[in-house]
Write an enzyme that holds these catalytic residues in place. Structure first.
Site, PDB file in Angstrom:
ATOM      1  CG  HIS A  14      -0.138  -0.004   2.514  1.00  8.98           C
ATOM      2  ND1 HIS A  14       0.422   1.131   3.069  1.00  8.98           N
ATOM      3  CD2 HIS A  14       0.202  -1.018   3.348  1.00  8.98           C
ATOM      4  CE1 HIS A  14       1.057   0.827   4.174  1.00  8.98           C
ATOM      5  NE2 HIS A  14       0.950  -0.480   4.372  1.00  8.98           N
ATOM      6  CD  GLU A  87       1.863  -5.966   7.689  1.00 15.07           C
ATOM      7  OE1 GLU A  87       2.000  -7.140   7.313  1.00 15.07           O
ATOM      8  OE2 GLU A  87       2.703  -5.066   7.467  1.00 15.07           O
TER       9      GLU A  87
END
Length: 197
Positions: A14, A87
């Site tokens: 990201h 994550e």
């Protein structure tokens, strides 16, 4: 039995968030992109170029927004959320930067209450297999996270993977010989051997 088609997966970290800019550990804490991160997502789309078939994303906001920007730039359908791309859970270290407070929650192999690295890597392989099996022979983008990508490729290819930069492109392929790492952080993987299934 026919030849296994080549599937290409581009793993994108990201774009930048305020916590990235402050060098704070994010983990599962759902921090949005900042303006720098949005521009990085646009730049990642330019780097990727045309010829992609689909895009998947971690469910966390920073990855999902990065994926939406890339999808819009490349004319792809809306990103599909894949839970396995999330994550690593950093437990009590989330929100902390370097210093005494972070050191106080450090334990051998990680941090208190954090997801073990081996479990992250196993989850990463499941994510890759899911994308391979749902997009056989296609080129698919998957927006995820730095530790997730680093631990996944380090385990799969048995090497000391580098830190993964915001909005960087790491490309893997899969065919009848198994997985092969093409690029890491946009740089050639320099002949890392394919791992057979």
């Amino acid at each position: 039995m026919g030849v296994t088609p080549t599937t290409t997966i581009a793993l994108i970290r990201h774009g930048q968030t305020p916590w990235n800019a402050e060098f704070r550990i994010q983990g599962r804490t759902d921090i949005p992109l900042n303006d720098t991160g949005r521009k990085q997502a646009q730049d990642a789309a330019t780097t990727l170029g045309e010829g992609w078939h689909a895009i998947a994303t971690s469910p966390l906001t920073r990855a999902a927004e990065t994926a939406r920007i890339i999808a819009a730039e490349l004319g792809l359908d809306s990103p599909t959320a894949v839970e396995h791309l999330v994550e690593r859970d950093y437990g009590r270290a989330e929100g902390l930067g370097a210093g005494e407070e972070l050191e106080s929650v450090r334990i051998p192999g990680g941090f208190q209450e954090a997801e073990p690295e081996v479990e992250v890597a196993a989850r990463g392989l499941l994510a890759l297999e899911h994308l391979r099996d749902t997009h056989p022979g296609h080129r698919v983008i998957a927006v995820a996270h730095g530790s997730f990508i680093r631990l996944t490729i380090a385990s799969l290819f048995e090497f000391d993977a580098p830190r993964i930069g915001n909005a960087s492109v790491t490309v893997l392929t899969h065919d009848e010989s198994g997985w092969e790492l093409q690029t890491v952080n946009g740089e050639p993987a320099r002949g890392l051997a394919a791992r057979t299934d």
